[in-house]
Design an enzyme around this catalytic site. Structure first.
Site, PDB file in Angstrom:
ATOM      1  N   LEU A  93      -0.825 -12.523 -19.292  1.00 46.69           N
ATOM      2  CA  LEU A  93       0.423 -13.133 -18.841  1.00 46.69           C
ATOM      3  C   LEU A  93       0.245 -14.615 -18.538  1.00 46.69           C
ATOM      4  O   LEU A  93       1.182 -15.405 -18.692  1.00 46.69           O
ATOM      5  CB  LEU A  93       0.961 -12.382 -17.629  1.00 46.69           C
ATOM      6  CG  LEU A  93       1.242 -10.898 -17.910  1.00 46.69           C
ATOM      7  CD1 LEU A  93       1.766 -10.205 -16.667  1.00 46.69           C
ATOM      8  CD2 LEU A  93       2.204 -10.727 -19.082  1.00 46.69           C
ATOM      9  N   ALA A 118     -10.198 -11.936 -14.492  1.00 48.91           N
ATOM     10  CA  ALA A 118     -10.913 -13.187 -14.760  1.00 48.91           C
ATOM     11  C   ALA A 118     -10.149 -14.076 -15.734  1.00 48.91           C
ATOM     12  O   ALA A 118     -10.078 -15.294 -15.556  1.00 48.91           O
ATOM     13  CB  ALA A 118     -12.305 -12.878 -15.291  1.00 48.91           C
ATOM     14  N   THR A 296       3.921  -1.361 -19.373  1.00 52.05           N
ATOM     15  CA  THR A 296       4.270  -0.418 -20.442  1.00 52.05           C
ATOM     16  C   THR A 296       3.377   0.812 -20.433  1.00 52.05           C
ATOM     17  O   THR A 296       3.431   1.619 -21.357  1.00 52.05           O
ATOM     18  CB  THR A 296       4.159  -1.101 -21.818  1.00 52.05           C
ATOM     19  OG1 THR A 296       2.828  -1.619 -21.977  1.00 52.05           O
ATOM     20  CG2 THR A 296       5.151  -2.254 -21.940  1.00 52.05           C
ATOM     21  N   SER A 303      -4.199   7.154 -16.529  1.00 53.51           N
ATOM     22  CA  SER A 303      -4.585   5.765 -16.314  1.00 53.51           C
ATOM     23  C   SER A 303      -3.901   5.192 -15.082  1.00 53.51           C
ATOM     24  O   SER A 303      -2.793   5.598 -14.718  1.00 53.51           O
ATOM     25  CB  SER A 303      -4.222   4.914 -17.535  1.00 53.51           C
ATOM     26  OG  SER A 303      -2.817   4.801 -17.666  1.00 53.51           O
ATOM     27  N   ASP A 304      -4.563   4.230 -14.456  1.00 56.77           N
ATOM     28  CA  ASP A 304      -3.957   3.575 -13.300  1.00 56.77           C
ATOM     29  C   ASP A 304      -2.721   2.789 -13.717  1.00 56.77           C
ATOM     30  O   ASP A 304      -1.719   2.768 -13.005  1.00 56.77           O
ATOM     31  CB  ASP A 304      -4.968   2.640 -12.637  1.00 56.77           C
ATOM     32  CG  ASP A 304      -4.396   1.967 -11.403  1.00 56.77           C
ATOM     33  OD1 ASP A 304      -4.392   2.605 -10.339  1.00 56.77           O
ATOM     34  OD2 ASP A 304      -3.935   0.820 -11.505  1.00 56.77           O
ATOM     35  N   TRP A 315      -1.579   8.856  -2.436  1.00 58.29           N
ATOM     36  CA  TRP A 315      -2.824   8.290  -1.918  1.00 58.29           C
ATOM     37  C   TRP A 315      -2.616   7.518  -0.610  1.00 58.29           C
ATOM     38  O   TRP A 315      -3.587   7.047  -0.007  1.00 58.29           O
ATOM     39  CB  TRP A 315      -3.433   7.331  -2.946  1.00 58.29           C
ATOM     40  CG  TRP A 315      -4.004   7.990  -4.152  1.00 58.29           C
ATOM     41  CD1 TRP A 315      -3.347   8.323  -5.303  1.00 58.29           C
ATOM     42  CD2 TRP A 315      -5.360   8.384  -4.347  1.00 58.29           C
ATOM     43  NE1 TRP A 315      -4.206   8.899  -6.202  1.00 58.29           N
ATOM     44  CE2 TRP A 315      -5.457   8.951  -5.639  1.00 58.29           C
ATOM     45  CE3 TRP A 315      -6.514   8.318  -3.562  1.00 58.29           C
ATOM     46  CZ2 TRP A 315      -6.648   9.442  -6.160  1.00 58.29           C
ATOM     47  CZ3 TRP A 315      -7.704   8.804  -4.087  1.00 58.29           C
ATOM     48  CH2 TRP A 315      -7.759   9.361  -5.368  1.00 58.29           C
ATOM     49  N   GLY A 316      -1.383   7.317  -0.206  1.00 57.09           N
ATOM     50  CA  GLY A 316      -1.115   6.515   0.980  1.00 57.09           C
ATOM     51  C   GLY A 316      -1.060   5.026   0.703  1.00 57.09           C
ATOM     52  O   GLY A 316      -1.080   4.213   1.631  1.00 57.09           O
ATOM     53  N   LYS A 317      -0.963   4.647  -0.574  1.00 57.81           N
ATOM     54  CA  LYS A 317      -0.953   3.223  -0.934  1.00 57.81           C
ATOM     55  C   LYS A 317       0.458   2.637  -0.926  1.00 57.81           C
ATOM     56  O   LYS A 317       0.634   1.425  -0.857  1.00 57.81           O
ATOM     57  CB  LYS A 317      -1.620   3.039  -2.297  1.00 57.81           C
ATOM     58  CG  LYS A 317      -3.094   3.445  -2.260  1.00 57.81           C
ATOM     59  CD  LYS A 317      -3.717   3.549  -3.641  1.00 57.81           C
ATOM     60  CE  LYS A 317      -5.148   4.077  -3.524  1.00 57.81           C
ATOM     61  NZ  LYS A 317      -5.760   4.298  -4.859  1.00 57.81           N
TER      62      LYS A 317
END
Length: 346
Positions: A93, A118, A296, A303-304, A315-317
């Site tokens: 991006l 990075a 997307t 996958s995350d 998860w509490g996130k």
């Protein structure tokens, strides 16, 4: 048989239960109407809210971001407080023209902290030294390799850009090593990034404005890219000395920011490391109050990137009562519209 069989009519013509009074009918944008001529971005997104599919999700994202950015309250000590907004974005991006939109948010102090990969660090700096160009997804890799052109989707980066980056960054690494050895400076990924933002001294840079506005930029995978290549080369140049970068100090820093937040919001463009690093920081306060994902990714492979906000709730996130949405779209396509309809509308 002259009449429709009862079996068929009973199967097809099933009566609906009464529609709830608060049900929202599907609607669209009629550009024949005078009020829809010369539409502002906020009005356009507001009208898209009723279209369904991802248009509705986009409208929800704007509503959530508007609440996130305008909320005002008090902290535990009774002092005025606003939402701590964590912005995450992947490296592609910054390679794209979306960099200018991200710079706008940072320049105008509209976010509290950034997490990127990075490439999201180095490409911002490299673009201050040389241009990235439009190409084509179908360009042949072997031909591009022969001509020293690197492809990022339908973007092209001349390899000379990375040579210019080496010429620029290595003397800075030399100075940082000297400060480490003579002054006892302890470097972390975020302080390295802050220093590079200071040194680039270019108003087109996201990192320049992050440095100027004291907005921390976190990158737990700082070595995973061209900057990592330069750090690798520098270990030989500086031997037997070596620049040391402490990642543990940064995880304490971002987690502490999250825990100190009266309210926390996540705006995450893309997935993977940047998405999870912010979400995990919000776990330390038992979840974010707001979450907007734009990517997307699909969740069928675990996958995350593909995970919906509801998985983060498990998860509490993200808090169970939080306002959240995932927009399934290329961020370059929709995030400029989101910013135009929210942060930039005043």
């Amino acid at each position: 048989m002259s009449e429709t069989p009862n079996l068929a009519t009973e199967a097809v013509l099933v009566h609906s239960a009464p529609v709830p009074e608060d049900a929202v009918p599907v609607s669209g944008i009629d550009f024949d109407k005078p009020e829809n001529k010369n539409t502002r971005a906020a009005d356009l997104v507001g009208a898209m809210n009723g279209m369904g599919f991802q248009a509705t999700s986009l409208g929800q994202a704007c509503n959530i971001i508007d609440e996130m950015r305008t909320w005002e309250g008090v902290d535990k000590e009774g002092n005025p407080a606003k939402t701590t907004i964590f912005l995450g974005y992947t490296s592609n991006l910054i390679s794209s023209g979306l960099r200018s939109t991200l710079k706008y948010l940072v320049k105008n102090k509209m976010v509290s902290a950034i997490v990127s990969s990075a490439g999201g660090i180095e490409e911002d700096l490299i673009k201050c030294l040389a241009e990235t160009y439009l190409g084509d997804f179908a360009l042949k890799g072997s031909v591009l390799r022969e001509t020293g052109m690197n492809r990022i989707g339908n973007l092209l980066v001349p390899n000379d850009n990375y040579c210019k980056f080496e010429e620029w960054v290595v003397p800075i690494l030399d100075t940082m090593l000297e400060e480490q050895e003579k002054q006892g400076v302890s470097w972390t990924p975020s302080t390295v990034i802050d220093r590079l933002g200071k040194e680039i001294d270019n108003e087109d840079s996201v990192l320049y404005w992050a440095h100027k506005n004291q907005i921390p930029v976190f990158c737990p995978a700082l070595t995973d890219g061209s900057l990592g290549d330069m750090l690798f080369f520098h270990t030989f140049k500086a031997s037997p000395l070596q620049l040391k970068i402490d990642i543990v100090a940064d995880i304490r820093k971002i987690n502490s920011m999250s825990m100190a937040a009266t309210r926390a919001g996540m705006i995450i463009l893309g997935g993977g490391l940047v998405k999870h690093h912010i979400a995990n920081a919000c776990l330390m306060r038992n979840g974010a109050d707001y979450a907007v994902y734009i990517n997307t990714g699909q969740e069928f492979d675990g996958s995350d990137a593909g995970a919906r906000p509801d998985e983060a709730i498990s998860w509490g996130k993200i808090k169970a009562g939080a306002k959240h949405v995932k927009v399934y779209a290329d961020a370059t396509l929709v995030f400029p519209l989101v910013v135009a309809a929210t942060f930039a509308k005043e």
